[in-house]
Design a protein around this motif. Structure first.
Motif, PDB file in Angstrom:
ATOM      1  N   GLY A 131       9.026   1.702  77.246  1.00  0.00           N
ATOM      2  CA  GLY A 131      10.350   1.983  77.790  1.00  0.00           C
ATOM      3  C   GLY A 131      10.400   3.363  78.406  1.00  0.00           C
ATOM      4  N   PRO A 132      11.582   3.849  78.713  1.00  0.00           N
ATOM      5  CA  PRO A 132      11.713   5.179  79.305  1.00  0.00           C
ATOM      6  C   PRO A 132      11.286   6.250  78.319  1.00  0.00           C
ATOM      7  N   PRO A 133      10.979   7.453  78.812  1.00  0.00           N
ATOM      8  CA  PRO A 133      10.519   8.516  77.907  1.00  0.00           C
ATOM      9  C   PRO A 133      11.593   8.919  76.904  1.00  0.00           C
ATOM     10  N   VAL A 134      11.137   9.244  75.705  1.00  0.00           N
ATOM     11  CA  VAL A 134      12.059   9.722  74.672  1.00  0.00           C
ATOM     12  C   VAL A 134      11.571  11.021  74.042  1.00  0.00           C
ATOM     13  N   GLY A 135      10.319  11.412  74.326  1.00  0.00           N
ATOM     14  CA  GLY A 135       9.775  12.636  73.758  1.00  0.00           C
ATOM     15  C   GLY A 135      10.253  13.865  74.513  1.00  0.00           C
ATOM     16  N   PRO A 136      10.093  15.043  73.945  1.00  0.00           N
ATOM     17  CA  PRO A 136      10.584  16.270  74.583  1.00  0.00           C
ATOM     18  C   PRO A 136       9.967  16.538  75.946  1.00  0.00           C
ATOM     19  N   ASN A 137       8.663  16.327  76.098  1.00  0.00           N
ATOM     20  CA  ASN A 137       8.032  16.587  77.384  1.00  0.00           C
ATOM     21  C   ASN A 137       8.430  15.543  78.428  1.00  0.00           C
ATOM     22  N   GLY A 138       8.403  14.276  78.019  1.00  0.00           N
ATOM     23  CA  GLY A 138       8.805  13.220  78.941  1.00  0.00           C
ATOM     24  C   GLY A 138      10.241  13.373  79.407  1.00  0.00           C
ATOM     25  N   LEU A 139      11.129  13.751  78.485  1.00  0.00           N
ATOM     26  CA  LEU A 139      12.535  13.923  78.846  1.00  0.00           C
ATOM     27  C   LEU A 139      12.737  15.115  79.780  1.00  0.00           C
ATOM     28  N   ARG A 140      11.938  16.167  79.618  1.00  0.00           N
ATOM     29  CA  ARG A 140      12.058  17.310  80.527  1.00  0.00           C
ATOM     30  C   ARG A 140      11.708  16.905  81.950  1.00  0.00           C
ATOM     31  N   TRP A 141      10.657  16.090  82.101  1.00  0.00           N
ATOM     32  CA  TRP A 141      10.287  15.625  83.441  1.00  0.00           C
ATOM     33  C   TRP A 141      11.330  14.647  83.985  1.00  0.00           C
ATOM     34  N   MET A 142      11.868  13.812  83.122  1.00  0.00           N
ATOM     35  CA  MET A 142      12.919  12.883  83.543  1.00  0.00           C
ATOM     36  C   MET A 142      14.153  13.654  83.987  1.00  0.00           C
ATOM     37  N   GLU A 143      14.542  14.651  83.232  1.00  0.00           N
ATOM     38  CA  GLU A 143      15.697  15.469  83.579  1.00  0.00           C
ATOM     39  C   GLU A 143      15.496  16.150  84.936  1.00  0.00           C
ATOM     40  N   ALA A 144      14.310  16.702  85.164  1.00  0.00           N
ATOM     41  CA  ALA A 144      14.044  17.410  86.418  1.00  0.00           C
ATOM     42  C   ALA A 144      14.102  16.463  87.617  1.00  0.00           C
ATOM     43  N   GLY A 145      13.546  15.251  87.471  1.00  0.00           N
ATOM     44  CA  GLY A 145      13.586  14.294  88.568  1.00  0.00           C
ATOM     45  C   GLY A 145      14.991  13.789  88.844  1.00  0.00           C
ATOM     46  N   LEU A 146      15.725  13.455  87.777  1.00  0.00           N
ATOM     47  CA  LEU A 146      17.103  12.987  87.951  1.00  0.00           C
ATOM     48  C   LEU A 146      17.981  14.074  88.566  1.00  0.00           C
ATOM     49  N   ARG A 147      17.743  15.317  88.177  1.00  0.00           N
ATOM     50  CA  ARG A 147      18.542  16.431  88.719  1.00  0.00           C
ATOM     51  C   ARG A 147      18.454  16.468  90.240  1.00  0.00           C
ATOM     52  N   GLU A 148      17.263  16.305  90.785  1.00  0.00           N
ATOM     53  CA  GLU A 148      17.103  16.346  92.242  1.00  0.00           C
ATOM     54  C   GLU A 148      17.686  15.102  92.902  1.00  0.00           C
ATOM     55  N   LEU A 149      17.515  13.950  92.271  1.00  0.00           N
ATOM     56  CA  LEU A 149      18.043  12.713  92.858  1.00  0.00           C
ATOM     57  C   LEU A 149      19.561  12.713  92.872  1.00  0.00           C
ATOM     58  N   VAL A 150      20.172  13.175  91.807  1.00  0.00           N
ATOM     59  CA  VAL A 150      21.632  13.281  91.780  1.00  0.00           C
ATOM     60  C   VAL A 150      22.089  14.310  92.810  1.00  0.00           C
ATOM     61  N   GLY A 151      21.276  15.338  93.023  1.00  0.00           N
ATOM     62  CA  GLY A 151      21.595  16.337  94.040  1.00  0.00           C
ATOM     63  C   GLY A 151      21.609  15.778  95.444  1.00  0.00           C
ATOM     64  N   SER A 152      20.958  14.620  95.653  1.00  0.00           N
ATOM     65  CA  SER A 152      20.961  13.988  96.978  1.00  0.00           C
ATOM     66  C   SER A 152      22.297  13.325  97.285  1.00  0.00           C
ATOM     67  N   GLY A 153      23.097  13.087  96.253  1.00  0.00           N
ATOM     68  CA  GLY A 153      24.356  12.381  96.428  1.00  0.00           C
ATOM     69  C   GLY A 153      24.371  11.024  95.755  1.00  0.00           C
ATOM     70  N   LEU A 154      23.254  10.604  95.172  1.00  0.00           N
ATOM     71  CA  LEU A 154      23.218   9.334  94.450  1.00  0.00           C
ATOM     72  C   LEU A 154      23.984   9.452  93.134  1.00  0.00           C
ATOM     73  N   PRO A 155      24.710   8.419  92.756  1.00  0.00           N
ATOM     74  CA  PRO A 155      25.272   8.412  91.392  1.00  0.00           C
ATOM     75  C   PRO A 155      24.128   8.288  90.398  1.00  0.00           C
ATOM     76  N   VAL A 156      24.353   8.707  89.180  1.00  0.00           N
ATOM     77  CA  VAL A 156      23.252   8.826  88.230  1.00  0.00           C
ATOM     78  C   VAL A 156      22.587   7.484  87.942  1.00  0.00           C
ATOM     79  N   GLY A 157      23.345   6.387  87.960  1.00  0.00           N
ATOM     80  CA  GLY A 157      22.744   5.080  87.716  1.00  0.00           C
ATOM     81  C   GLY A 157      21.722   4.708  88.776  1.00  0.00           C
ATOM     82  N   GLU A 158      22.048   4.961  90.042  1.00  0.00           N
ATOM     83  CA  GLU A 158      21.111   4.679  91.125  1.00  0.00           C
ATOM     84  C   GLU A 158      19.974   5.690  91.135  1.00  0.00           C
ATOM     85  N   ALA A 159      20.256   6.910  90.699  1.00  0.00           N
ATOM     86  CA  ALA A 159      19.202   7.915  90.594  1.00  0.00           C
ATOM     87  C   ALA A 159      18.137   7.473  89.595  1.00  0.00           C
ATOM     88  N   VAL A 160      18.575   6.868  88.497  1.00  0.00           N
ATOM     89  CA  VAL A 160      17.626   6.368  87.502  1.00  0.00           C
ATOM     90  C   VAL A 160      16.726   5.306  88.127  1.00  0.00           C
TER      91      VAL A 160
END
Length: 268
Positions: A131-160
């Protein structure tokens, strides 16, 4: 069956494992020589040298000079060990937020960073994900990627959804490259040489009448481009040319957001 008797879900187990919620309180006295971190480090060293197929509880115990039962005091199973190895393999920090707010540049940097981690440890893309990452390192990378995608204007669900796509492209490309590299080593060649030999072989059988587009590819020497030059660390595999595809995905995200006039895009 009561709620207390219900079996623990795998995801709950992974959260406890990766965040140390299952760890016993530290004991007084000298620090033991064998620990969970030592076991993980030994397993990763084996995977780095010989591939994930070589990793087993017995092999790790042998490398450390302990009995297999000694390892089970720190890691309950090989399945748990693989989960811990995967998160540890992502221990490099992801790119920080950009001061200029350029989400495209941020995502390209994120993709390059993730690709570098996968290529450094190609065994990591062969471990089945639950499934999706749940560990501290995996979540940090997930957070960083989602941050940029949401910054594009996508809602968070589509960013995921887009982050899943980008991650899959990166992982599958590295997996393909690792398979090709393994085949090249078996024949004593390199990926760059294989690309050249592939073109030579195709020219013997491809005709413009039967395979017009492939013939055009051979005529324009697409596969030979960069085979004799390029950066010294060029592997010659699919991941070397991934940047073009990533940028086209980002083009699609940008066009989608623009068409939606800032609402996250039109409904499909």
């Amino acid at each position: 069956m009561t709620t207390d008797d219900a079996p623990e879900s795998r995801m709950t187990r992974e959260v406890e494992l990766l965040w140390g919620l299952d760890a016993s309180p530290p004991r007084r006295g000298p620090k033991p020589r064998l620990s969970r971190e030592v076991v993980i480090g030994a397993a990763i060293a084996i995977a780095d040298a010989e591939g994930i197929e070589a990793v087993s509880m017995q092999r790790v115990a042998k490398e450390l000079g302990y009995t297999t039962m000694s390892l089970y005091r720190h890691v309950d199973s090989k399945e748990d060990l693989l989960v811990l190895m995967l998160d540890t393999a992502m221990d490099a920090p992801p790119p920080p937020p950009r001061s200029d707010g350029d989400w495209r540049a941020g995502l390209e940097e994120w993709c390059r960073g993730a690709l570098e981690l996968y290529r450094a440890r190609p065994w990591s893309v062969r471990v089945a994900s639950s499934g999706p990452p749940v560990g501290p390192n995996g979540l940090r990378w997930m957070e960083a990627g989602l941050r940029e995608l949401v910054g594009s204007g996508l809602p968070v669900g589509e960013a995921v959804q887009m982050l899943v796509l980008l991650s899959a492209v990166l992982r599958d490309t590295v997996r393909l490259e690792a398979d090709m590299s393994r085949a090249a080593r078996a024949t004593g060649t390199t990926l760059v040489e294989i690309e050249h030999d592939y073109s030579v072989g195709l020219r013997r059988v491809v005709t413009a009448e039967e395979f017009p587009t492939i013939a055009l590819m051979l005529e324009e020497q697409v596969l030979e481009q960069g085979s004799g030059a390029g950066p010294p660390d060029r592997v010659g595999g699919p991941a070397d040319e991934l940047e073009f595809g990533i940028r086209r995905i980002l083009d699609g995200i940008e066009a989608y957001v623009r068409a939606g006039e800032g609402t996250g895009g039109p409904s499909s």
